[in-house]
Design a protein around this motif. Sequence first.
Motif, PDB file in Angstrom:
ATOM      1  N   LYS A  20      -4.069   1.768  -9.424  1.00 34.61           N
ATOM      2  CA  LYS A  20      -4.603   2.548  -8.310  1.00 34.61           C
ATOM      3  C   LYS A  20      -3.497   3.338  -7.641  1.00 34.61           C
ATOM      4  O   LYS A  20      -3.737   4.286  -6.922  1.00 34.61           O
ATOM      5  CB  LYS A  20      -5.221   1.614  -7.277  1.00 34.61           C
ATOM      6  N   ALA A  65       0.603   1.069  28.967  1.00 34.71           N
ATOM      7  CA  ALA A  65       0.533   1.789  27.694  1.00 34.71           C
ATOM      8  C   ALA A  65      -0.919   1.964  27.251  1.00 34.71           C
ATOM      9  O   ALA A  65      -1.305   3.021  26.746  1.00 34.71           O
ATOM     10  CB  ALA A  65       1.325   1.049  26.626  1.00 34.71           C
ATOM     11  N   SER A 122      -3.157   5.500  26.480  1.00 36.33           N
ATOM     12  CA  SER A 122      -3.898   5.752  25.239  1.00 36.33           C
ATOM     13  C   SER A 122      -5.376   5.998  25.519  1.00 36.33           C
ATOM     14  O   SER A 122      -6.008   6.848  24.897  1.00 36.33           O
ATOM     15  CB  SER A 122      -3.763   4.567  24.279  1.00 36.33           C
ATOM     16  N   MET A 144       4.651   1.459  -1.133  1.00 34.54           N
ATOM     17  CA  MET A 144       5.712   0.844  -0.335  1.00 34.54           C
ATOM     18  C   MET A 144       6.178  -0.396  -1.085  1.00 34.54           C
ATOM     19  O   MET A 144       5.402  -1.310  -1.343  1.00 34.54           O
ATOM     20  CB  MET A 144       5.168   0.469   1.052  1.00 34.54           C
ATOM     21  N   ASP A 179       0.804  -1.211   0.000  1.00 40.25           N
ATOM     22  CA  ASP A 179       0.000   0.000   0.000  1.00 40.25           C
ATOM     23  C   ASP A 179       0.839   1.263   0.000  1.00 40.25           C
ATOM     24  O   ASP A 179       1.910   1.311   0.578  1.00 40.25           O
ATOM     25  CB  ASP A 179      -0.901   0.008   1.242  1.00 40.25           C
ATOM     26  N   HIS A 180       0.279   2.279  -0.603  1.00 42.59           N
ATOM     27  CA  HIS A 180       0.861   3.621  -0.601  1.00 42.59           C
ATOM     28  C   HIS A 180       2.300   3.607  -1.109  1.00 42.59           C
ATOM     29  O   HIS A 180       3.188   4.211  -0.530  1.00 42.59           O
ATOM     30  CB  HIS A 180       0.770   4.249   0.803  1.00 42.59           C
ATOM     31  N   ARG A 200       9.870   3.519   0.258  1.00 36.81           N
ATOM     32  CA  ARG A 200       8.660   4.315   0.016  1.00 36.81           C
ATOM     33  C   ARG A 200       8.985   5.250  -1.143  1.00 36.81           C
ATOM     34  O   ARG A 200       9.872   6.082  -1.045  1.00 36.81           O
ATOM     35  CB  ARG A 200       8.308   5.111   1.274  1.00 36.81           C
ATOM     36  N   TYR A 235      -7.407   9.323  24.685  1.00 43.61           N
ATOM     37  CA  TYR A 235      -8.589   9.276  23.827  1.00 43.61           C
ATOM     38  C   TYR A 235      -9.716  10.116  24.423  1.00 43.61           C
ATOM     39  O   TYR A 235     -10.316  10.955  23.750  1.00 43.61           O
ATOM     40  CB  TYR A 235      -9.042   7.818  23.650  1.00 43.61           C
ATOM     41  N   TYR A 273      12.896  -1.594   2.684  1.00 45.61           N
ATOM     42  CA  TYR A 273      11.544  -1.040   2.593  1.00 45.61           C
ATOM     43  C   TYR A 273      11.671   0.303   1.891  1.00 45.61           C
ATOM     44  O   TYR A 273      12.290   1.223   2.436  1.00 45.61           O
ATOM     45  CB  TYR A 273      10.947  -0.825   3.983  1.00 45.61           C
TER      46      TYR A 273
END
Lengths: 88, 998
Positions: free
Chosen positions: B449, B733, B737, B253, B250-251, B280, B741, B278
Amino acid sequence: MLEIKCPYCGKRSQNEFSYGGDAAVKRPELGKEVSDKEWDNFVYLRKNPRGNHREFWHHVAGCRQWFKVLRDTSTHEIFKTARLDEEL
Amino acid sequence: MTQEYRLKKNGYINRNKKISFKFNGKKYFGFEGDTLASALLANGVHLVGRSFKYHRPRGFLGAGVDEPNAKFQLYSKETTEPNIVATEIELVEGLVAKSQNCWPSVNFDFGAINNLLSKIFPAGFYYKTFMWPKNFWYKIYEPIIRRAAGLGIAPMKPDNDRYEHKFEFCDVLVVGSGPSGLAGALAAAKNGARVILAEDKSRFGGSLLNDEVTIGNKKGKDWADETILQLKSMSNVIVKNRSQVFGYYDHNMMVMIERTKDHIEKPTKYTPRQKLWYIRTKETILSTGSIERPLVFGNNDRPGIMLASAAKEYLKTYGVLVGKKPIIFSNNDGAYDLAIEFKKNGIDPLVIDIREKSNSTAVKEAKNLGIDIKFSHAIANTNGYKKVNSATIGKLNKDKTGYENLENVSCDCICVSGNWTPTVHLSSQSGNKLKFQEKIDAFVPEKSKQNESTVGSAKGIFTLKESLEDGFKLGYELSNKITKKNIKSSIPPSNERNQDRHDKFWCMPLPKNKDYKRCVDFQNDVYVSDIELAVREGFRSIEHVKRYTTLGMATDQGKTSNLNGLQLVSNIEKKIIPEVGHTTFRPPYTPITIGAIVGREVGKHYRPTRKSPMHLWHEKNNAVFVDAGLWLRPRYYKQGNETLQDAAKREATNVRNNIGICDVTSLGKIDIKGSDSAEFLNRIYTNAWMKLPVGKARYGVMLREDGIVFDDGTTTRISENHFHMTTTTAQAANVLSHLEYYLQVVWPDLDVNVLSTTEQWAGVALAGPNSRNLLGKLFPNIDVSNEALPFMGFKKGDLFGVPARIFRISFSGELAFEINVESGYGIFMWEKIMELGKEMNIEPYGTEALSTLRIEMGHVAGSEIDGRVIPSDLSLDGMISKKKDFIGKRSLNRQAFVELDREKIVGVVPIDKKTMIPEGSHLVANRNASLPNPKLGHISASCWSVEYNNPFSLAILKDGKKRIGEKLYALSPLKNKSIEVEIVSSHYVDPKGERVRS
């Protein structure tokens, strides 16, 4: 791996973020009478659409800000990201 | 007779450096620059493997990633690696390889009996054969299948090699260094883009290495070499060979594997074997080229039968003849290049062409050289068991359903060409919907795409001129989008042989009354008859045909077979190929070593390790550690030969009788500040917080919105608008979060800030009757009496000059205090406490003793807060405020949560007062009931109660409170235990909580 633009930090890889669910869901106000159905909708029911989805993400390994993302669930295309106080 | 098939000239190998290697136990020689495949072929070795199912003798089909047959087991001093593709591995001194899937040897393979029995092993035979009798599966069928399945042998030892990960960014990633890729990379780089050029092979140039073409009045290969030098000299370009881009994610990568070690003769200890990149990228140019398709005919899978393009590559790149009496069998002009090369090197090939004629310059040139060409002919069958030695050829009849005549022609190799399949894998992975192009009988990419563009033969463009033009144009356009620059590169003129149309005919008919095997998928042993059978049995979807026959499912993922399989299904079904569609291309394009995916994150580097500032002290004092999330915590401090249970008993007893010290640094700590802090806690926790006085702590329980207990801990009011929250080690953790939130998303109007301070504070718990005495010695200037510092009290103190926070809280149920100092002073605090506590018999205690203490007190922890319980299940009803709303409160009214017989926390004691009850045991009423024995509850935590000197457990039990006094059974089938138990209160020791308040 998605590339997500944090409204505060800029583009980062997905592994810095955690997903936070449907952004259209609004928590009923505290102390307000809520019917079973309304509460059930809030806690359990999600639309899970194929296509555009407004959702929350949390920049956990970054600025720790929650923000909004408009993403296509089938192509993963991200059209826009916005701060919580901005329109998506 | 070494390297009998090596030409005197030709090739890009280094003839000055001879390299020895072993294959199937025999020593051979090759040259530096050879692959294992080219070196074997130089020695005339064609029989290199056995087919997967029928164990038919097999040789090389290809010269690159598409090779389906030559998969070897590689051996080194330390380890072995299966399924190595011989065409991809570069020759190094001392390399040892063996054929796999054959026993005892590739020459004489016992499994070949399967070929004689092939009638009973057609496609889908698994599904039909192993169904009955049912009980044969485990004992007979499965062991046999397991032995027969798979190809190589998995290594049994850990992989000692290093694998590294690398992250990179670029403007344009170019995959493949053939003519269009080089053109694209050059144009983009010259126009200022950051470019990465990736080539799978060790040599750059792709088809230019083997084609007789010129670019800019130079030989194609020379142009490629110069272009690579030019690119390498540019600071905005990364040029990588031995690098396979195998996945388009995706994107944009892209993931690439670079081989960095195996081709080096003497690597250092630290040379990584592979690097996983990797990347990008903003734009991608896929110049991935194309793979030649085999033609399908009788016994087309014998050693010596290979793709014409592969034979050409062996000849041009490695100077190796794949045979000295070749037949070339083709339905297009591409194979004539090979015929001409053979002829130039003094070998007379016979060309068999399915077409009636061709007007290409390639064919004219071949005719002028006097090459024997038979148009309208086909190969019907071949002969030769371990290597092809003759072909049965014949003139095709008008409608190509049979032969007008048949004759036998001797040969020592057959080079086949069934036209080209564009390599569209990466493009398809990017989300490109492929379309079928009639002109080339193959799928090509359409609109993607993602920011992906395909060029050259990967897009179905098979002329050099167009490929170059396409590459230069795209390189410029894509870079212009990014750099906004307008530097255009001039396109050099090129020269090549022109080609006529191919004939789409590819699957040869069988001669009358013959049922020769015609192979479609070489690696997975799928034949024309298998696919016909699948369609006959009703499999219509190409995805179903694939799975039923295993067409295209092997490690080569059908690179040479997929399209032929599709064509066959479309022929049988009388559909056009676009209607049949194609199966899904998924990453990785080529097999990837697991080690490369894992990288350096192995062993203790698998995840980070968190250690408290007192860790070294624990190590020095014989602590045995346990993982608590990422933290390493002392489980017990071993003395002599004692066991875990002995140590836990000793440490816990000392807490109950004297005093113990425990490292509690790993507890999550969150600093909460702001004028609405108390209001915020009031919403987060189930109990009331508005009236908590400054200098006091309170125990709190948090729920999720669905009413399930999320976490618990104490929170202390340091000053009016400043709180110190503690969480469990495991949830630290998640709690942070969770708080963020609600503060950011749900109640942004609240003036509250939260910050994790877990690592800022070192924490210890002092527990036991002597703890107040010791505290007084540690803080002589503070009044530590029960009146001045009562249970749940808080004070700031000065620990010999170090600012400290003192909390009177207790997890052990004893009189206890927790002291926090800044992390850097942790070890100072610890040693000071040990020094001053010596006369009071202080001893450190680990998590096992800590568990013992909390279990017999009935305090809940993670094993009870397991994501399934609500507060009342844990006897925490008193923690629920009736007066205010809080997160999850509304859910507590749910029908299921108000039912009276819910599973609730209880204590459990074995009747014999001796047998420890295994954690996880089920509580049942009748130990002998037939299975499944109805479960009433489960044991969540067990300890040896030091107070009563007998085992004690906590359990979550249906209608638990009403069962106190009842006798039940704890069953643990895993430990083979069945224990008679009595249900008691979960507060086994000091039920009134007098000690903590003493």
